[in-house]
Design a protein around this motif. Sequence first.
Motif, PDB file in Angstrom:
ATOM      1  N   CYS A  64       0.914  -1.255   0.099  1.00 54.84           N
ATOM      2  CA  CYS A  64       0.061  -0.503   0.331  1.00 54.84           C
ATOM      3  C   CYS A  64       1.087   1.481   0.120  1.00 54.84           C
ATOM      4  O   CYS A  64       2.217   1.465   0.871  1.00 54.84           O
ATOM      5  N   ALA A 124      -0.225   3.883   1.839  1.00 60.02           N
ATOM      6  CA  ALA A 124       0.099   4.340   3.487  1.00 60.02           C
ATOM      7  C   ALA A 124      -0.699   3.540   4.512  1.00 60.02           C
ATOM      8  O   ALA A 124      -1.180   2.336   3.850  1.00 60.02           O
ATOM      9  N   LYS A 125      -0.728   3.074   5.586  1.00 64.05           N
ATOM     10  CA  LYS A 125      -1.342   2.082   5.988  1.00 64.05           C
ATOM     11  C   LYS A 125      -2.049   3.090   7.055  1.00 64.05           C
ATOM     12  O   LYS A 125      -2.147   3.682   7.631  1.00 64.05           O
ATOM     13  N   CYS A 126      -3.500   2.545   6.351  1.00 58.01           N
ATOM     14  CA  CYS A 126      -4.679   2.724   7.049  1.00 58.01           C
ATOM     15  C   CYS A 126      -4.427   2.840   9.041  1.00 58.01           C
ATOM     16  O   CYS A 126      -4.080   1.657   8.550  1.00 58.01           O
ATOM     17  N   TYR A 166      -6.704   2.014  10.910  1.00 54.11           N
ATOM     18  CA  TYR A 166      -7.264   0.951  11.242  1.00 54.11           C
ATOM     19  C   TYR A 166      -7.139  -0.462  11.250  1.00 54.11           C
ATOM     20  O   TYR A 166      -8.134  -1.680  11.076  1.00 54.11           O
ATOM     21  N   CYS A 167      -6.632  -0.630  10.284  1.00 56.75           N
ATOM     22  CA  CYS A 167      -6.475  -2.088   9.230  1.00 56.75           C
ATOM     23  C   CYS A 167      -5.124  -2.520   9.722  1.00 56.75           C
ATOM     24  O   CYS A 167      -4.047  -3.018   9.880  1.00 56.75           O
ATOM     25  N   SER A 169      -0.666  -5.633   4.841  1.00 54.03           N
ATOM     26  CA  SER A 169      -0.074  -4.827   3.444  1.00 54.03           C
ATOM     27  C   SER A 169       0.918  -4.102   4.128  1.00 54.03           C
ATOM     28  O   SER A 169       0.994  -3.609   5.541  1.00 54.03           O
ATOM     29  N   GLY A 228      -5.836  -6.724  -1.836  1.00 54.23           N
ATOM     30  CA  GLY A 228      -4.683  -6.585  -1.122  1.00 54.23           C
ATOM     31  C   GLY A 228      -5.088  -5.935   0.550  1.00 54.23           C
ATOM     32  O   GLY A 228      -5.924  -6.434   1.492  1.00 54.23           O
ATOM     33  N   GLY A 229      -3.612  -5.539   0.846  1.00 57.54           N
ATOM     34  CA  GLY A 229      -3.120  -4.380   0.260  1.00 57.54           C
ATOM     35  C   GLY A 229      -3.712  -3.358  -0.435  1.00 57.54           C
ATOM     36  O   GLY A 229      -5.178  -3.646  -1.454  1.00 57.54           O
ATOM     37  N   THR A 230      -3.213  -2.645  -1.593  1.00 56.09           N
ATOM     38  CA  THR A 230      -3.975  -2.070  -2.786  1.00 56.09           C
ATOM     39  C   THR A 230      -3.780  -2.751  -4.118  1.00 56.09           C
ATOM     40  O   THR A 230      -2.096  -2.482  -4.852  1.00 56.09           O
ATOM     41  N   ASN A 246      -7.489   1.706  -4.447  1.00 57.92           N
ATOM     42  CA  ASN A 246      -8.198   2.173  -3.864  1.00 57.92           C
ATOM     43  C   ASN A 246      -8.204   4.005  -5.262  1.00 57.92           C
ATOM     44  O   ASN A 246      -8.113   3.887  -6.036  1.00 57.92           O
ATOM     45  N   ARG A 264      -6.571   7.595   5.354  1.00 56.59           N
ATOM     46  CA  ARG A 264      -7.470   7.781   4.187  1.00 56.59           C
ATOM     47  C   ARG A 264      -6.423   8.920   3.241  1.00 56.59           C
ATOM     48  O   ARG A 264      -6.555   9.768   3.416  1.00 56.59           O
TER      49      ARG A 264
HETATM   50  S1  SF4 Z   1      -5.439  -2.472   2.434  1.00 55.65           S
HETATM   51 FE1  SF4 Z   1      -6.589  -0.814   2.389  1.00 55.65          FE
HETATM   52  S2  SF4 Z   1      -7.607  -0.470   3.911  1.00 55.65           S
HETATM   53 FE2  SF4 Z   1      -5.685  -1.651   4.146  1.00 55.65          FE
HETATM   54  S3  SF4 Z   1      -3.432   0.019   4.388  1.00 55.65           S
HETATM   55 FE3  SF4 Z   1      -3.385  -0.817   2.560  1.00 55.65          FE
HETATM   56  S4  SF4 Z   1      -5.262   1.030   1.896  1.00 55.65           S
HETATM   57 FE4  SF4 Z   1      -5.221   0.739   3.707  1.00 55.65          FE
END
Ligand code: SF4
Length: 386
Positions: A19, A21-23, A25-26, A30, A69-71, A104, A141
């Motif tokens: 990804c 960046a790391k969100c 909450y996630c 990733s 993913g991930g992205t 995304n 985000r």
């Molecule tokens: S998988 Fe999606 S929600 Fe999780 S960190 Fe990556 S962009 Fe954010």
Amino acid sequence: MSRMSEFESFGVYMHWPFCRAKCPYCDFNSHVRHGGVDEARFLSAYLTELRHFASLAPRRMVTSIFFGGGTPSLMRPATVATILEAIAGHWRVADDVEITLEANPTSVEAENFAGYRAAGVNRSSLGVQALDDSSLKALGRQHTAQEALAALALAKQHFDRVSFDLIYAREGQTAREWEEELRRALGHAADHLSLYQLTIEEGTPFHALHAAKKFSVPDNDHAADLYALTQEITAAHGLPAYEISNHARPGAESRHNLTYWRYGDYVGVGPGAHGRFVENGRRVVTIAEKVPETWANLVEAKGHGVTGGETLTRSEEADEFLLMGLRLAEGIDLSRYEAFSGRGLSTARLSMLQGEGLVAPIGNARLRATPAGMIVLDAVVADLAR
Ligand code: SF4
Ligand SMILES: C[S@@+](CC[C@H](N)C(=O)[O-])C[C@H]1O[C@@H](n2cnc3c(N)ncnc32)[C@H](O)[C@@H]1O
């Protein structure tokens, strides 16, 4: 979808673990690599691991492919095309195969949509998450609401089928605010929506803030009210829930995810991916190494990155079948449960749970969880499986 295909479906899951960046909450597998990702190396490892799974689960007809993913929308379209060609080289592919790619909704990634379409992707699932900028910022985000809606409009032009995700039950979110946001979302929706309640996952920044009482989420009662409101509004709009968090116009359900929930077979390729498929009459679970570079080293050394998993016993299969199937509005086929476990569900427990309004029969042959039962599904399944 016919009952036959429920058993004959075969999915291929591809996990892209990176990804931008790391969100906060996630807790998905990733990772952020500021120095860049060696995409050619990973592609080569995917092709090697695909070959491994094709040798374990040969002679299937692929009904769905899912890039998650991930992205995955950070992958080059040419990488996606090469993977799809490899899949078609290993297995027969159904004429109406569903090929989904999670994206995304940033403008950079939307530029890849035409390339994915040309590669064969026919469905996309966009992580919109919220429709206002302050909520998106609070969720960490990388896109604005306007950017997300623009990416959604573009996705609708390129793909036959488009879904998007929203996260609700956010900090301080009132029923009125969620209702307004959901109605707006329905105005933009095609025929599928995933609506997730925010969960606080261990090991995430939100978890640390929550533990330090610097962050709160709705209590169980408020969350249950938001869930009930969600069911009511989406059903009235023609997109009823077919699974706890997934809503579709009948016929537009995600076939790939239905394969998981109907306990069909799928292989999981890539770092941290899981697979479940029947091999020599027994269901095998595969779990791959999570750290991308370690996974790639393993694949290069021995042809696959699987480090965990097992062959399930009949009773483990029966428990998983219950847990997956009761997430679905269509519920489970009771005779299939009997075939796995060698016995029927306890009538005493069934009538107790039915009396509590948590499960309900569908005719004589099927059982489903009620919306109240869905909210406490783990407990319902634990009761039934005892
Ligand atoms: S998988 Fe999606 S929600 Fe999780 S960190 Fe990556 S962009 Fe954010
Ligand atoms: C694999 S994730 C990611 C897809 C894509 N990377 C994105 O973020 O847009 C799939 C979805 O899970 C949901 N999700 C992830 N973590 C969550 C959490 N802690 N609570 C609720 N939903 C979550 C988000 O809606 C997300 O879009």
